[in-house]
Design a protein around this motif. Structure first.
Motif, PDB file in Angstrom:
ATOM      1  N   PRO A 189       0.803  -1.234   0.000  1.00 19.23           N
ATOM      2  CA  PRO A 189       0.000   0.000   0.000  1.00 19.23           C
ATOM      3  C   PRO A 189       0.832   1.277   0.000  1.00 19.23           C
ATOM      4  N   TYR A 190       1.965   1.276   0.688  1.00 17.30           N
ATOM      5  CA  TYR A 190       2.831   2.452   0.707  1.00 17.30           C
ATOM      6  C   TYR A 190       3.430   2.710  -0.670  1.00 17.30           C
ATOM      7  N   LEU A 191       3.808   1.635  -1.352  1.00 21.89           N
ATOM      8  CA  LEU A 191       4.418   1.799  -2.667  1.00 21.89           C
ATOM      9  C   LEU A 191       3.380   2.242  -3.698  1.00 21.89           C
ATOM     10  N   VAL A 192       2.177   1.735  -3.584  1.00 22.12           N
ATOM     11  CA  VAL A 192       1.097   2.186  -4.467  1.00 22.12           C
ATOM     12  C   VAL A 192       0.829   3.672  -4.239  1.00 22.12           C
ATOM     13  N   ALA A 193       0.792   4.088  -2.980  1.00 21.68           N
ATOM     14  CA  ALA A 193       0.557   5.499  -2.660  1.00 21.68           C
ATOM     15  C   ALA A 193       1.686   6.388  -3.167  1.00 21.68           C
ATOM     16  N   ALA A 194       2.888   5.811  -3.305  1.00 25.44           N
ATOM     17  CA  ALA A 194       4.039   6.564  -3.814  1.00 25.44           C
ATOM     18  C   ALA A 194       4.075   6.602  -5.337  1.00 25.44           C
ATOM     19  N   GLY A 195       3.070   6.017  -5.994  1.00 21.92           N
ATOM     20  CA  GLY A 195       2.986   6.066  -7.449  1.00 21.92           C
ATOM     21  C   GLY A 195       3.668   4.931  -8.164  1.00 21.92           C
ATOM     22  N   CYS A 196       3.655   3.749  -7.537  1.00 19.51           N
ATOM     23  CA  CYS A 196       4.284   2.580  -8.148  1.00 19.51           C
ATOM     24  C   CYS A 196       3.259   1.572  -8.644  1.00 19.51           C
ATOM     25  N   GLU A 197       3.609   0.882  -9.722  1.00 24.13           N
ATOM     26  CA  GLU A 197       2.899  -0.317 -10.150  1.00 24.13           C
ATOM     27  C   GLU A 197       3.699  -1.493  -9.593  1.00 24.13           C
ATOM     28  N   VAL A 198       3.110  -2.201  -8.637  1.00 20.53           N
ATOM     29  CA  VAL A 198       3.847  -3.186  -7.851  1.00 20.53           C
ATOM     30  C   VAL A 198       3.516  -4.599  -8.321  1.00 20.53           C
ATOM     31  N   THR A 199       4.537  -5.335  -8.731  1.00 21.18           N
ATOM     32  CA  THR A 199       4.394  -6.738  -9.101  1.00 21.18           C
ATOM     33  C   THR A 199       4.987  -7.608  -8.003  1.00 21.18           C
ATOM     34  N   THR A 200       4.205  -8.564  -7.535  1.00 26.32           N
ATOM     35  CA  THR A 200       4.690  -9.553  -6.580  1.00 26.32           C
ATOM     36  C   THR A 200       4.385 -10.939  -7.121  1.00 26.32           C
ATOM     37  N   LEU A 201       5.169 -11.908  -6.711  1.00 25.11           N
ATOM     38  CA  LEU A 201       4.942 -13.283  -7.153  1.00 25.11           C
ATOM     39  C   LEU A 201       5.432 -14.241  -6.090  1.00 25.11           C
ATOM     40  N   ASP A 202       4.864 -15.434  -6.085  1.00 25.25           N
ATOM     41  CA  ASP A 202       5.397 -16.535  -5.288  1.00 25.25           C
ATOM     42  C   ASP A 202       6.357 -17.312  -6.179  1.00 25.25           C
ATOM     43  N   LEU A 203       7.602 -17.403  -5.760  1.00 25.87           N
ATOM     44  CA  LEU A 203       8.582 -18.162  -6.517  1.00 25.87           C
ATOM     45  C   LEU A 203       8.196 -19.640  -6.576  1.00 25.87           C
ATOM     46  N   LEU A 204       8.757 -20.371  -7.504  1.00 21.75           N
ATOM     47  CA  LEU A 204       8.464 -21.793  -7.650  1.00 21.75           C
ATOM     48  C   LEU A 204       8.838 -22.539  -6.366  1.00 21.75           C
ATOM     49  N   GLY A 205       7.884 -23.345  -5.872  1.00 22.94           N
ATOM     50  CA  GLY A 205       8.107 -24.086  -4.639  1.00 22.94           C
ATOM     51  C   GLY A 205       7.636 -23.367  -3.393  1.00 22.94           C
ATOM     52  N   PHE A 206       7.082 -22.164  -3.563  1.00 20.04           N
ATOM     53  CA  PHE A 206       6.672 -21.331  -2.430  1.00 20.04           C
ATOM     54  C   PHE A 206       5.211 -20.908  -2.559  1.00 20.04           C
ATOM     55  N   GLY A 207       4.573 -20.675  -1.412  1.00 20.94           N
ATOM     56  CA  GLY A 207       3.252 -20.069  -1.389  1.00 20.94           C
ATOM     57  C   GLY A 207       2.228 -20.785  -2.231  1.00 20.94           C
ATOM     58  N   GLN A 208       1.561 -20.029  -3.088  1.00 16.12           N
ATOM     59  CA  GLN A 208       0.497 -20.564  -3.946  1.00 16.12           C
ATOM     60  C   GLN A 208       1.017 -21.137  -5.253  1.00 16.12           C
ATOM     61  N   SER A 209       2.269 -20.896  -5.559  1.00 13.54           N
ATOM     62  CA  SER A 209       2.820 -21.391  -6.823  1.00 13.54           C
ATOM     63  C   SER A 209       3.008 -22.909  -6.777  1.00 13.54           C
ATOM     64  N   ASP A 210       3.239 -23.483  -7.948  1.00 10.40           N
ATOM     65  CA  ASP A 210       3.469 -24.929  -8.021  1.00 10.40           C
ATOM     66  C   ASP A 210       4.618 -25.343  -7.118  1.00 10.40           C
ATOM     67  N   LYS A 211       4.505 -26.569  -6.598  1.00  8.43           N
ATOM     68  CA  LYS A 211       5.528 -27.125  -5.718  1.00  8.43           C
ATOM     69  C   LYS A 211       5.892 -28.534  -6.191  1.00  8.43           C
ATOM     70  N   PRO A 212       6.555 -28.609  -7.351  1.00  9.33           N
ATOM     71  CA  PRO A 212       6.901 -29.941  -7.870  1.00  9.33           C
ATOM     72  C   PRO A 212       7.793 -30.702  -6.891  1.00  9.33           C
ATOM     73  N   ARG A 213       7.516 -31.992  -6.752  1.00  8.92           N
ATOM     74  CA  ARG A 213       8.159 -32.808  -5.709  1.00  8.92           C
ATOM     75  C   ARG A 213       9.626 -33.088  -5.964  1.00  8.92           C
ATOM     76  N   ARG A 214       9.933 -33.604  -7.142  1.00  9.37           N
ATOM     77  CA  ARG A 214      11.289 -34.093  -7.418  1.00  9.37           C
ATOM     78  C   ARG A 214      12.073 -33.114  -8.287  1.00  9.37           C
TER      79      ARG A 214
END
Length: 280
Positions: free
Chosen positions: A49-74
């Motif tokens: 929210p602070y960065l948006v208020a400062a006039g930024c277009e903010v991109t965030t992502l979950d890296l592979l194996g983390f969070g909501q992103s795919d978590k391939p086993r092997r």
């Protein structure tokens, strides 16, 4: 913003054969935020929210194996592949030049991106991370997970053990609800079982030491370090070398803060980043 609301504001995108969670907020100057191990992009929920208020277009992502992103086993996870995926996100979104903010594991991804195309990065801000492999001090549980017994220990990890380990690198109190959200994100699809594979980033840092150190020390764009000196992993001992090697950089040192500045001191961290990204 809780984890459920954070997820609701993003989308799953298929890139390089994997599904990644990606979120965009605001409009204006592009900035990409890269999270650390073992958590997710939700670490940035109080920053965005602070960065948006400062006039930024903010991109965030979950890296592979983390969070909501795919978590391939092997899968053989690597920092280079994570950098490939960040670049794939940029292509997908039509992002050209962008500022970059990274924490912990993410600083190695940032260093690889700096090595590939430093001119693309308009500004770079780095938070507590192992920028110099020889100064990295993993906590005992990370050393165990990185060793021969790692797969067994990963399967024995539960929320109580996770929370105790995370609190050991924090210097400020953090709400139980936030730590619970971190655990839920990690444990989704038994993601905590992947810790030994993801911790191969420790080996990547050693193998690519000269490439990544060179990228950091030769980067010509504006550079900010936001640092918690009480971090036992990448704290004051890293900060002292950064001051010697990058004397022209900007430093925001948060007294009494540990490994997670954006979580432990969210307003101070976000304020420092917003000012820096706005050109201050």
């Amino acid at each position: 913003m809780n984890r459920a609301d954070w997820i609701a504001g993003g989308a799953m995108v298929e890139l390089n054969g994997h599904r990644l969670f990606v979120r965009q907020d605001g409009a204006g100057s592009p900035v990409t935020l890269v999270h650390g191990f073992p958590t997710s992009s939700h670490d940035w929920a109080m920053t965005v929210p602070y960065l948006v208020a400062a006039g930024c277009e903010v991109t965030t992502l979950d890296l592979l194996g983390f969070g909501q992103s795919d978590k391939p086993r092997r899968h053989r996870y690597s920092i280079h592949e994570q950098a490939d995926l960040v670049e794939a996100v940029w292509r997908h979104l039509g992002t050209g030049e962008t500022a970059l903010v990274a924490h912990d594991y993410g600083v190695s991804v940032a260093q690889e991106l700096m090595a590939r195309d430093p001119g693309r990065l308009t500004r770079t801000a780095l938070l507590n991370g192992g920028l110099y492999a020889d100064l990295h001090r993993p906590i005992p549980v990370q050393r165990l997970l990185h060793g021969r017994m790692g797969p067994l220990l990963a399967r024995l990890t539960d929320e109580k053990r996770f929370t105790a380990s995370l609190r050991s690198v924090l210097a400020q109190p953090v709400p139980d609800e936030l730590l619970h959200d971190m655990w839920v994100s990690l444990a989704r699809e038994r993601g905590h079982h992947l810790a030994p594979r993801l911790l191969r980033y420790i080996d990547d840092r050693r193998v690519h030491f000269h490439r990544w150190t060179g990228a950091l020390e030769q980067y010509e764009g504006p550079l900010l370090f936001v640092w918690g000196p009480e971090d036992p992993v990448s704290g004051a001992h890293v900060l002292s070398r950064l001051r010697r090697r990058r004397p022209g950089a900007a430093f925001t040192v948060l007294a009494g803060v540990g490994h997670y500045p954006q979580v432990e001191a969210p307003e101070e961290t976000a304020g420092a980043l917003a000012g820096f990204l706005a050109g201050g």
